[in-house]
Design an enzyme around this catalytic site. Structure first.
Site, PDB file in Angstrom:
ATOM      1  N   CYS A 152       0.477  -7.453  11.843  1.00  0.00           N
ATOM      2  CA  CYS A 152       0.708  -7.555  13.284  1.00  0.00           C
ATOM      3  C   CYS A 152      -0.072  -8.698  13.925  1.00  0.00           C
ATOM      4  O   CYS A 152      -0.307  -8.701  15.137  1.00  0.00           O
ATOM      5  CB  CYS A 152       0.384  -6.234  13.971  1.00  0.00           C
ATOM      6  SG  CYS A 152       1.603  -4.963  13.608  1.00  0.00           S
ATOM      7  N   SER A 203      -1.554  -3.559  10.254  1.00  0.00           N
ATOM      8  CA  SER A 203      -1.163  -4.440   9.163  1.00  0.00           C
ATOM      9  C   SER A 203       0.070  -5.255   9.534  1.00  0.00           C
ATOM     10  O   SER A 203       1.034  -4.720  10.091  1.00  0.00           O
ATOM     11  CB  SER A 203      -0.866  -3.610   7.913  1.00  0.00           C
ATOM     12  OG  SER A 203      -2.009  -2.857   7.583  1.00  0.00           O
ATOM     13  N   ARG A 215       2.042 -12.240  -0.439  1.00  0.00           N
ATOM     14  CA  ARG A 215       0.716 -12.622   0.081  1.00  0.00           C
ATOM     15  C   ARG A 215       0.149 -13.835  -0.645  1.00  0.00           C
ATOM     16  O   ARG A 215       0.569 -14.159  -1.763  1.00  0.00           O
ATOM     17  CB  ARG A 215      -0.255 -11.452  -0.115  1.00  0.00           C
ATOM     18  CG  ARG A 215       0.188 -10.148   0.558  1.00  0.00           C
ATOM     19  CD  ARG A 215      -0.709  -9.772   1.682  1.00  0.00           C
ATOM     20  NE  ARG A 215      -0.141  -8.688   2.500  1.00  0.00           N
ATOM     21  CZ  ARG A 215      -0.690  -8.290   3.634  1.00  0.00           C
ATOM     22  NH1 ARG A 215      -1.791  -8.849   4.085  1.00  0.00           N
ATOM     23  NH2 ARG A 215      -0.135  -7.329   4.347  1.00  0.00           N
ATOM     24  N   TYR A 223      -1.483  -3.611  -6.914  1.00  0.00           N
ATOM     25  CA  TYR A 223      -1.249  -4.370  -5.686  1.00  0.00           C
ATOM     26  C   TYR A 223      -2.398  -4.304  -4.682  1.00  0.00           C
ATOM     27  O   TYR A 223      -2.909  -3.221  -4.366  1.00  0.00           O
ATOM     28  CB  TYR A 223       0.030  -3.885  -4.980  1.00  0.00           C
ATOM     29  CG  TYR A 223       0.372  -4.824  -3.861  1.00  0.00           C
ATOM     30  CD1 TYR A 223       1.012  -6.023  -4.136  1.00  0.00           C
ATOM     31  CD2 TYR A 223      -0.027  -4.565  -2.565  1.00  0.00           C
ATOM     32  CE1 TYR A 223       1.267  -6.934  -3.123  1.00  0.00           C
ATOM     33  CE2 TYR A 223       0.226  -5.466  -1.551  1.00  0.00           C
ATOM     34  CZ  TYR A 223       0.874  -6.653  -1.835  1.00  0.00           C
ATOM     35  OH  TYR A 223       1.116  -7.554  -0.841  1.00  0.00           O
ATOM     36  N   GLY A 224      -2.736  -5.422  -4.122  1.00  0.00           N
ATOM     37  CA  GLY A 224      -3.622  -5.598  -2.963  1.00  0.00           C
ATOM     38  C   GLY A 224      -4.517  -4.420  -2.630  1.00  0.00           C
ATOM     39  O   GLY A 224      -5.421  -4.050  -3.391  1.00  0.00           O
ATOM     40  N   LYS A 274      -9.717  -2.473   1.363  1.00  0.00           N
ATOM     41  CA  LYS A 274      -9.470  -1.318   2.222  1.00  0.00           C
ATOM     42  C   LYS A 274     -10.244  -0.082   1.753  1.00  0.00           C
ATOM     43  O   LYS A 274     -10.742   0.695   2.575  1.00  0.00           O
ATOM     44  CB  LYS A 274      -7.963  -1.033   2.308  1.00  0.00           C
ATOM     45  CG  LYS A 274      -7.171  -2.188   2.931  1.00  0.00           C
ATOM     46  CD  LYS A 274      -7.622  -2.467   4.334  1.00  0.00           C
ATOM     47  CE  LYS A 274      -7.237  -3.800   4.929  1.00  0.00           C
ATOM     48  NZ  LYS A 274      -5.859  -4.126   5.114  1.00  0.00           N
ATOM     49  N   HIS A 292     -10.780  -2.526  11.172  1.00  0.00           N
ATOM     50  CA  HIS A 292      -9.659  -3.359  10.709  1.00  0.00           C
ATOM     51  C   HIS A 292      -9.434  -4.450  11.754  1.00  0.00           C
ATOM     52  O   HIS A 292      -8.465  -4.420  12.509  1.00  0.00           O
ATOM     53  CB  HIS A 292      -8.418  -2.475  10.560  1.00  0.00           C
ATOM     54  CG  HIS A 292      -7.265  -3.116   9.839  1.00  0.00           C
ATOM     55  ND1 HIS A 292      -5.957  -2.693  10.008  1.00  0.00           N
ATOM     56  CD2 HIS A 292      -7.213  -4.110   8.926  1.00  0.00           C
ATOM     57  CE1 HIS A 292      -5.159  -3.416   9.241  1.00  0.00           C
ATOM     58  NE2 HIS A 292      -5.888  -4.283   8.578  1.00  0.00           N
ATOM     59  N   ASN A 333       6.279  -8.462   2.132  1.00  0.00           N
ATOM     60  CA  ASN A 333       4.825  -8.265   2.062  1.00  0.00           C
ATOM     61  C   ASN A 333       4.198  -9.173   0.996  1.00  0.00           C
ATOM     62  O   ASN A 333       3.156  -8.849   0.430  1.00  0.00           O
ATOM     63  CB  ASN A 333       4.500  -6.792   1.778  1.00  0.00           C
ATOM     64  CG  ASN A 333       3.019  -6.478   1.952  1.00  0.00           C
ATOM     65  OD1 ASN A 333       2.361  -7.031   2.837  1.00  0.00           O
ATOM     66  ND2 ASN A 333       2.481  -5.610   1.107  1.00  0.00           N
ATOM     67  N   ASP A 342      -9.451  -9.859   8.700  1.00  0.00           N
ATOM     68  CA  ASP A 342      -8.933  -8.519   8.390  1.00  0.00           C
ATOM     69  C   ASP A 342      -9.946  -7.396   8.609  1.00  0.00           C
ATOM     70  O   ASP A 342      -9.555  -6.306   9.002  1.00  0.00           O
ATOM     71  CB  ASP A 342      -8.432  -8.482   6.943  1.00  0.00           C
ATOM     72  CG  ASP A 342      -7.527  -7.296   6.639  1.00  0.00           C
ATOM     73  OD1 ASP A 342      -6.586  -7.050   7.420  1.00  0.00           O
ATOM     74  OD2 ASP A 342      -7.755  -6.608   5.632  1.00  0.00           O
ATOM     75  N   ARG A 401       0.841  -1.193   0.000  1.00  0.00           N
ATOM     76  CA  ARG A 401       0.000   0.000   0.000  1.00  0.00           C
ATOM     77  C   ARG A 401       0.878   1.246   0.000  1.00  0.00           C
ATOM     78  O   ARG A 401       2.017   1.229   0.443  1.00  0.00           O
ATOM     79  CB  ARG A 401      -0.919   0.013   1.228  1.00  0.00           C
ATOM     80  CG  ARG A 401      -2.073  -0.968   1.136  1.00  0.00           C
ATOM     81  CD  ARG A 401      -3.003  -0.895   2.330  1.00  0.00           C
ATOM     82  NE  ARG A 401      -2.345  -1.307   3.551  1.00  0.00           N
ATOM     83  CZ  ARG A 401      -1.799  -0.508   4.459  1.00  0.00           C
ATOM     84  NH1 ARG A 401      -1.866   0.816   4.312  1.00  0.00           N
ATOM     85  NH2 ARG A 401      -1.209  -0.983   5.524  1.00  0.00           N
TER      86      ARG A 401
HETATM   87  P1  GTP Z   1      -2.617  -7.675   7.370  1.00  0.00           P
HETATM   88  O1  GTP Z   1      -3.124  -8.712   6.452  1.00  0.00           O
HETATM   89  O2  GTP Z   1      -1.470  -6.880   6.801  1.00  0.00           O
HETATM   90  O3  GTP Z   1      -3.672  -6.745   7.902  1.00  0.00           O
HETATM   91  O4  GTP Z   1      -1.872  -8.409   8.607  1.00  0.00           O
HETATM   92  P2  GTP Z   1      -2.280  -9.359   9.825  1.00  0.00           P
HETATM   93  O5  GTP Z   1      -2.551  -8.526  11.027  1.00  0.00           O
HETATM   94  O6  GTP Z   1      -3.313 -10.350   9.427  1.00  0.00           O
HETATM   95  O7  GTP Z   1      -0.883 -10.085  10.117  1.00  0.00           O
HETATM   96  P3  GTP Z   1      -0.471 -11.622  10.151  1.00  0.00           P
HETATM   97  O8  GTP Z   1      -1.336 -12.454  11.057  1.00  0.00           O
HETATM   98  O9  GTP Z   1      -0.347 -12.096   8.763  1.00  0.00           O
HETATM   99  O10 GTP Z   1       0.976 -11.560  10.849  1.00  0.00           O
HETATM  100  C1  GTP Z   1       2.050 -10.859  10.322  1.00  0.00           C
HETATM  101  C2  GTP Z   1       3.348 -11.313  10.914  1.00  0.00           C
HETATM  102  O11 GTP Z   1       3.319 -11.333  12.338  1.00  0.00           O
HETATM  103  C3  GTP Z   1       3.750 -12.709  10.455  1.00  0.00           C
HETATM  104  O12 GTP Z   1       5.099 -12.694  10.088  1.00  0.00           O
HETATM  105  C4  GTP Z   1       3.536 -13.549  11.683  1.00  0.00           C
HETATM  106  O13 GTP Z   1       4.384 -14.657  11.712  1.00  0.00           O
HETATM  107  C5  GTP Z   1       3.783 -12.563  12.834  1.00  0.00           C
HETATM  108  N1  GTP Z   1       2.988 -12.944  14.035  1.00  0.00           N
HETATM  109  C6  GTP Z   1       1.661 -13.197  14.087  1.00  0.00           C
HETATM  110  N2  GTP Z   1       1.257 -13.557  15.330  1.00  0.00           N
HETATM  111  C7  GTP Z   1       2.372 -13.509  16.101  1.00  0.00           C
HETATM  112  C8  GTP Z   1       2.617 -13.766  17.487  1.00  0.00           C
HETATM  113  O14 GTP Z   1       1.725 -14.105  18.272  1.00  0.00           O
HETATM  114  N3  GTP Z   1       3.903 -13.609  17.924  1.00  0.00           N
HETATM  115  C9  GTP Z   1       4.907 -13.217  17.092  1.00  0.00           C
HETATM  116  N4  GTP Z   1       6.133 -13.093  17.597  1.00  0.00           N
HETATM  117  N5  GTP Z   1       4.716 -12.994  15.765  1.00  0.00           N
HETATM  118  C10 GTP Z   1       3.474 -13.113  15.286  1.00  0.00           C
HETATM  119  C1  SPV Z   2      -3.059  -4.518   5.104  1.00  0.00           C
HETATM  120  O1  SPV Z   2      -2.096  -3.882   4.643  1.00  0.00           O
HETATM  121  O2  SPV Z   2      -3.579  -4.228   6.209  1.00  0.00           O
HETATM  122  C2  SPV Z   2      -3.611  -5.663   4.355  1.00  0.00           C
HETATM  123  C3  SPV Z   2      -3.119  -5.917   3.004  1.00  0.00           C
HETATM  124  O3  SPV Z   2      -4.487  -6.350   4.863  1.00  0.00           O
HETATM  125  S1  SPV Z   2      -3.802  -4.825   1.818  1.00  0.00           S
HETATM  126  O4  SPV Z   2      -4.935  -5.487   1.177  1.00  0.00           O
HETATM  127  O5  SPV Z   2      -2.771  -4.559   0.813  1.00  0.00           O
HETATM  128  O6  SPV Z   2      -4.270  -3.627   2.450  1.00  0.00           O
HETATM  129 MN    MN Z   3      -5.146  -5.518   6.852  1.00  0.00          MN
END
Ligand code: GTP
Ligand code: SPV
Ligand code: MN
Length: 601
Positions: free
Chosen positions: A269, A267, A385, A216-217, A225, A245, A383, A296, A88
């Site tokens: 996290c 994002s 996906r 992209y996404g 979003k 979110h 990033n 999400d 993004r």
């Molecule tokens: P978006 O799709 O961008 O909104 O992200 P999201 O919040 O769904 O993030 P996602 O669950 O894909 O996690 C992103 C990163 O955080 C990955 O590399 C995970 O491995 C890491 N992660 C997720 N949960 C944990 C956790 O409980 N502990 C740690 N240390 N890392 C974590």
């Molecule tokens: C984020 O960035 O929070 C995502 C991926 O979930 S995107 O669809 O690119 O916004």
């Molecule tokens: Mn997101």
């Protein structure tokens, strides 16, 4: 209007509106866009398998979709973005309301006339020689009163293929649009994929999105979003609901009760990971189960019973690949073994998708399609996906498509905080919880372009996504606390607290269920906690920690209230909130001042 479509080739007949129907407005807009962008042909997308197969064929011929190993990953594809188009672009994302104050200091703003002129100049003739796809879609279960429809016009077949997974796309959505007459319009072109000619513009007053120059996404899949957060949050304020979110997860205890939790993390996290959590062995044996509703986005509104009821407006996951493994997220890994689009991952010699953190194999090609060379950095883009249907997730909730949604017992805020912020704490009441959300901070990630690991304020994980002034958004949140409301309890978590050696102190992932169990215990008035000025913190022995090896440092830091650090934190929160000036709700300011003075005692 339907006759003039002939000029551009024959659209799928049953999808074209008859004169005088609700679809006139849609047809008129499609024709208007066609006159501006001058496509070679127009294709109305019906979401059918044959349409999908043709698109996949087309993208393979063009070389924009590469087949993956059909034995290990049937019907799965790799798309490699332009290397300058992998995340993004928050600095190029605008909210264009007639009054700049409506957009607020949290958004980049441009006057609507100026923004339209700028975008229309970019769109002029941009689809010459290309096909213009018209994608009617529904965000949310097609029969849900909480769902909302949109139409995206795009010249990217990759966008069509992704929207087919991420939304309810095609004939059923068009029928609902015809019934309701109202829909969000999204115009998208990949343009030249030139970062200098790239803008993501939102016109909430017109329920309109114009996005140019990125494939992209979040920049291009406009249902996600742009619609489901920026436009929807604006609509939600007017209509008395919330567009957030947030993941939605159902936690079933050994007694068979399921509590639904909605959690906002910025994002990359941890939303996808928490939504698909697999309980630790001892919990599984005791009978705990976890059900995924969404990973999400969450739309929620008060039901007749006063509780908040939530739907996941999406139909798929656009999840972060790096770090996804059989150890960290087995449900995600199981979901993406077939019928998946991978974007910007690496591949092994036998054309399997690969990314850092998956396993010990060495990849053959990287995310730019080059032979892998560790000197070039990570093999998969940080990033990168996967796009996959929610239905492929083994933990997909049988209530995920309930028209009325699921009732929310707890709301959780959280971010990446290496220091100060304990593992979990609980808000005293709704107003305090809103302040906790408004005060959130987190380190930036690769989900957006720019520096990674920089601490910033990210209220409710909505900094990049709120379609209007955060001051008004906080007031909207506060407004849910009224007579008859049975609001969820609000918590804050931090899975990312680090020790002196820079290591994570909390094991995270499946073990996060231990923290969710404590929250549910608090909701039921059963679990213990200690009151502090920042909220109620558990002592280590208020959590079930059997089988978790916490170091003495972890025991200490994860459950500590560090008064001095919080005094400084609240100074930062005060100056951040001041940016919103007199528009900031006085109740929020009063809450912040009360806590700041309690901290100084
Ligand atoms: P978006 O799709 O961008 O909104 O992200 P999201 O919040 O769904 O993030 P996602 O669950 O894909 O996690 C992103 C990163 O955080 C990955 O590399 C995970 O491995 C890491 N992660 C997720 N949960 C944990 C956790 O409980 N502990 C740690 N240390 N890392 C974590
Ligand atoms: C984020 O960035 O929070 C995502 C991926 O979930 S995107 O669809 O690119 O916004
Ligand atoms: Mn997101």
């Amino acid at each position: 209007m339907s006759t003039s479509t002939e000029h551009f080739g024959k659209p799928t007949a049953r999808l074209v509106a008859t004169e005088g129907s609700q679809l006139d407005a849609l047809n008129q807009w499609v024709m208007e866009v066609a006159r501006l962008t001058e496509p070679a042909r127009i294709q109305w997308c019906d979401g059918s398998d044959s349409e999908h197969d043709e698109l996949i064929e087309l993208m393979q011929d063009e070389g924009t979709l590469l087949p993956l190993n059909p034995d290990t990953h049937p019907n799965s594809w790799l798309h490699l973005s332009d290397p300058d188009d992998v995340a993004r672009v928050e600095h190029l994302t605008f909210v264009c309301t007639s009054d700049a104050e409506t957009a607020g200091p949290n958004n980049h703003w441009m006057a609507p006339d100026e923004a339209h002129a700028k975008m229309d100049a970019l769109f002029a003739g941009c689809m010459r020689g290309r096909t213009m796809y018209v994608i009617p879609y529904c965000m949310g279960p097609i029969e849900s009163p909480l769902a909302r429809c949109g139409v995206e016009i795009t010249d990217s077949p990759y966008v069509v293929a992704n929207m087919r997974i991420m939304t309810r796309m095609g004939a059923a959505a068009l029928a609902r649009i015809e019934r309701e007459g109202s829909f969000v319009r999204g115009l998208h072109s990949i343009g030249e994929l030139d970062p200098e000619r790239r803008f993501i513009m939102h016109f909430p007053e017109e329920l309109l999105i114009k996005s140019y120059g990125s494939g992209y996404g979040g920049n291009a899949l406009l249902g996600k979003k742009c619609h489901a957060l920026r436009i929807a949050s604006y609509q939600a304020r007017q209509e008395g609901w919330l567009a957030e979110h947030m993941l939605i997860v159902g936690i079933q205890n050994p007694q068979g009760e399921t509590h639904y939790i909605a959690a906002a993390f910025p994002s990359a996290c941890g939303k996808t990971n928490l939504a698909m959590l697999i309980p630790p062995e001892s919990y599984r044996q005791a009978g705990w189960k976890v059900w995924t509703v969404g990973d999400d986005i969450c739309w929620m509104r008060p039901g007749a019973d006063g509780r908040l009821w939530a739907i996941n407006p999406e139909a798929g996951y656009f999840g972060v690949a790096p770090g996804t493994s059989n150890k960290s997220n087995p449900n995600a890994l199981a979901s993406i073994q077939r019928d998946t689009i991978f974007t910007n991952v690496a591949t092994t010699a036998d054309r399997q998708p690969w990314w850092e953190g998956l396993d010990d194999r060495v990849p053959a090609t990287d995310w730019q399609g080059r032979d892998y060379d560790r000197g070039n950095g990570p093999a998969a883009h940080p990033n990168s996906r996967f796009t996959v249907s929610a239905k492929q997730c083994p933990s997909y909730s049988s209530h995920a498509e309930d028209a009325q949604g699921v009732p929310i017992s707890a709301i959780v805020f959280g971010g990446r905080r290496a220091s100060l912020v304990p593992l979990v704490f609980e808000a005293r009441d709704w107003t305090h919880g809103v302040l906790i959300g408004a005060s959130m901070g987190s380190e930036t990630t690769a989900a957006a372009t720019g520096a990674v690991g920089v601490m910033r304020h990210d209220p409710m994980a909505m900094k990049p996504f709120c379609g209007y002034n955060f001051a008004d958004y906080f007031a909207h949140w506060l407004s849910f606390d009224k007579p008859g409301a049975k609001l969820p309890k609000i918590f804050h978590v931090n899975w990312f607290r680090k020790g002196d050696e820079g290591q994570f102190l909390w094991p995270g992932f499946g073990d996060n269920l231990r923290v969710l169990e404590w929250m549910i215990g608090r909701v039921k008035g059963q679990a213990g906690a200690v009151d502090t000025p920042i909220g109620a913190l558990p002592k280590a022995d208020d959590l079930t920690l059997d089988g978790v090896q916490l170091t003495p440092e972890a025991q200490e830091k994860l459950f500590a209230f560090e008064q001095e650090g919080w005094v400084r934190e609240f100074d930062g929160i005060a100056s951040y909130l001041k940016e919103y000036g007199r528009r900031l709700p006085s109740a929020l300011l009063a809450e912040q001042e009360n806590i700041a003075s309690a901290l100084r005692k």
